[in-house]
Design a protein around this motif. Structure first.
Motif, PDB file in Angstrom:
ATOM      1  N   SER A   1      25.691   7.764 101.601  1.00  0.00           N
ATOM      2  CA  SER A   1      24.910   7.896 102.825  1.00  0.00           C
ATOM      3  C   SER A   1      24.946   9.346 103.291  1.00  0.00           C
ATOM      4  CB  SER A   1      25.460   6.970 103.921  1.00  0.00           C
ATOM      5  OG  SER A   1      26.814   7.280 104.203  1.00  0.00           O
ATOM      6  N   TYR A   2      23.946   9.716 104.048  1.00  0.00           N
ATOM      7  CA  TYR A   2      23.812  11.102 104.517  1.00  0.00           C
ATOM      8  C   TYR A   2      24.684  11.336 105.745  1.00  0.00           C
ATOM      9  CZ  TYR A   2      21.751  15.223 106.700  1.00  0.00           C
ATOM     10  OH  TYR A   2      21.570  16.442 107.291  1.00  0.00           O
ATOM     11  N   ARG A   3      25.455  12.407 105.737  1.00  0.00           N
ATOM     12  CA  ARG A   3      26.269  12.764 106.902  1.00  0.00           C
ATOM     13  C   ARG A   3      25.589  13.889 107.676  1.00  0.00           C
ATOM     14  NH1 ARG A   3      30.681  12.099 109.581  1.00  0.00           N
ATOM     15  NH2 ARG A   3      31.487  10.496 108.176  1.00  0.00           N
ATOM     16  N   ALA A   4      25.304  13.621 108.928  1.00  0.00           N
ATOM     17  CA  ALA A   4      24.625  14.592 109.782  1.00  0.00           C
ATOM     18  C   ALA A   4      25.590  15.674 110.256  1.00  0.00           C
ATOM     19  CB  ALA A   4      24.017  13.881 110.983  1.00  0.00           C
ATOM     20  N   LYS A   5      25.036  16.784 110.696  1.00  0.00           N
ATOM     21  CA  LYS A   5      25.850  17.839 111.298  1.00  0.00           C
ATOM     22  C   LYS A   5      26.309  17.414 112.691  1.00  0.00           C
ATOM     23  CE  LYS A   5      23.360  21.522 108.852  1.00  0.00           C
ATOM     24  NZ  LYS A   5      22.476  22.709 109.001  1.00  0.00           N
ATOM     25  N   SER A   6      25.466  16.659 113.370  1.00  0.00           N
ATOM     26  CA  SER A   6      25.790  16.165 114.709  1.00  0.00           C
ATOM     27  C   SER A   6      26.636  14.899 114.614  1.00  0.00           C
ATOM     28  CB  SER A   6      24.506  15.862 115.485  1.00  0.00           C
ATOM     29  OG  SER A   6      23.650  16.977 115.523  1.00  0.00           O
TER      30      SER A   6
ATOM     31  N   THR B   1      25.425   8.070 107.657  1.00  0.00           N
ATOM     32  CA  THR B   1      26.796   7.785 108.081  1.00  0.00           C
ATOM     33  C   THR B   1      26.879   7.719 109.602  1.00  0.00           C
ATOM     34  OG1 THR B   1      27.712   8.900 106.142  1.00  0.00           O
ATOM     35  CG2 THR B   1      29.186   8.593 108.016  1.00  0.00           C
ATOM     36  N   HIS B   2      27.501   6.659 110.109  1.00  0.00           N
ATOM     37  CA  HIS B   2      27.707   6.502 111.548  1.00  0.00           C
ATOM     38  C   HIS B   2      29.128   6.938 111.890  1.00  0.00           C
ATOM     39  CE1 HIS B   2      24.748   2.860 111.144  1.00  0.00           C
ATOM     40  NE2 HIS B   2      24.152   4.025 110.956  1.00  0.00           N
ATOM     41  N   ASP B   3      29.261   7.805 112.870  1.00  0.00           N
ATOM     42  CA  ASP B   3      30.592   8.193 113.332  1.00  0.00           C
ATOM     43  C   ASP B   3      31.166   7.162 114.294  1.00  0.00           C
ATOM     44  OD1 ASP B   3      30.908  10.921 112.108  1.00  0.00           O
ATOM     45  OD2 ASP B   3      29.050  11.255 113.224  1.00  0.00           O
TER      46      ASP B   3
END
Length: 352
Positions: free
Chosen positions: A46-51, A165-167
């Motif tokens: 999954s893609y991990r965002a910068k935010s 990706t969910h934090d």
């Protein structure tokens, strides 16, 4: 039989049809469990965002109050000095299959047919907070990270969206029927098996009744469980946007195209307004003046119409010869201390 009655009979409750579909639900559940496991093991990337990404989602299909809670959460984080942005699919809007910023610090695209009803409702309630729509959440997040550079991105309706990706995962449940009939779709309203809730960081029990206790079967899944209550704050007039006290209206016709029309009825009854009749349409319905609205007006010339704020963003483009109002909701968090702790946790995680 209306669509809502069909859902109530076969999905919210158990019927011969739901039992007939149970083998298909079991197969679907197995696929969903495997998918979750592969994602947790890192096999399904999954893609991990910068935010910092917060997901606000559902376990069941239908209205569970995601939009009001998203607005509440965004306001709370914004008031604490965080730069917030919202990513929404924009379901049934023309921009759903594009990536379009419908709201920024200066302007809002006030067209529900383009933006979608829920994103427009969010944007109008969060002036100055960017709202982006598009089914491709990865592309939407990449745009926000590159152009807006927010501290936090709230993904509306994304608990099952594993490509990003969910934090922090927040899952909303309806207090009256948190798990529907207990079966996974197509035999019930569950999007995934109930056990998936162990992956949630916070559970929100929505539209809770007075003195209702949060059941242990919900508390056991998460350390943080809060409940909310919806109240109609005021009725806003179609013609001039003036606020009116509910006491000024004795009875009314209801029009809605939402996931949980029964909840809307209950909220109207709680403020003492007698419901003459309720015209229900499918969730996210695109209203047609000649087909949907004029027949209602012709039949009830002396009546007052009340609709939801979500439906009003679509109905406001029409001309109404009779009085019409929309119900402005207020979301009250019952466990305010726990909610503040939740905000503190998010802010602490964001800084790490």
């Amino acid at each position: 039989m209306s669509f809502h009655r069909f859902v109530e009979k076969h999905w919210v409750k158990r019927s011969i049809l739901s039992y007939f579909l149970l083998p298909f639900a079991f197969l679907f559940s197995c696929i969903l469990r495997i998918r979750r496991s592969l994602q947790k093991l890192g096999i399904l990337r999954s893609y991990r965002a910068k935010s910092y990404v917060i997901s606000v989602g559902n376990l069941t299909m239908g209205g569970n109050g995601k939009t009001p809670f998203t607005i509440l959460l965004a306001k709370a984080l914004h008031s604490r000095g965080m730069k917030v942005a919202i990513s929404h699919r924009g379901y049934k809007g023309a921009y759903e299959h594009k990536i379009r910023l419908i709201s920024n610090e200066k302007s809002i695209i006030k067209d529900a047919q383009l933006a979608g009803d829920e994103p427009l409702l969010i944007a109008e309630n969060l002036p100055g907070i960017p709202v982006i729509v598009g089914k491709n959440r990865r592309a939407a997040i990449q745009y926000l990270d590159a152009v807006i550079i927010p501290d936090v991105i709230i993904l509306d309706d994304s608990f099952q969206h594993l490509k990003v990706t969910h934090d922090f995962d927040i899952v909303l449940l309806n207090a009256k029927k948190p798990f529907g009939n207990g079966f996974v779709t197509p035999a019930g309203t569950l999007r995934e098996p109930v056990g998936i809730l162990k992956y949630a960081d916070c559970l929100v029990l929505n539209d809770i009744s007075d003195n209702q206790i949060i059941p242990y079967k919900i508390q056991k899944f998460s350390k943080t469980v809060i409940s909310t209550k919806y109240e109609i704050e005021t009725l806003v007039a179609y013609k001039n946007n003036d606020s009116h006290s509910p006491e000024s209206i004795k009875e009314a016709i209801l029009i809605s195209g939402i996931g949980n029309p029964v909840s809307f009825e209950k909220s109207i009854e709680r403020i003492g307004i007698r419901i003459i009749t309720h015209y229900t349409f499918p969730d996210h319905h695109k209203f047609d003046l000649e087909k949907d609205i004029n027949p209602i007006i012709d039949k009830h010339r002396d009546a007052v119409i009340i609709t939801t704020e979500k439906d009003f963003v679509k109905l406001s483009k029409f001309y109404f010869e009779i009085p019409m109002y929309y119900a402005k909701l207020k979301v009250a968090v019952q466990e305010e201390k726990q909610f503040n702790t939740l905000l503190d946790t998010i802010m602490k995680d964001r800084k790490q």
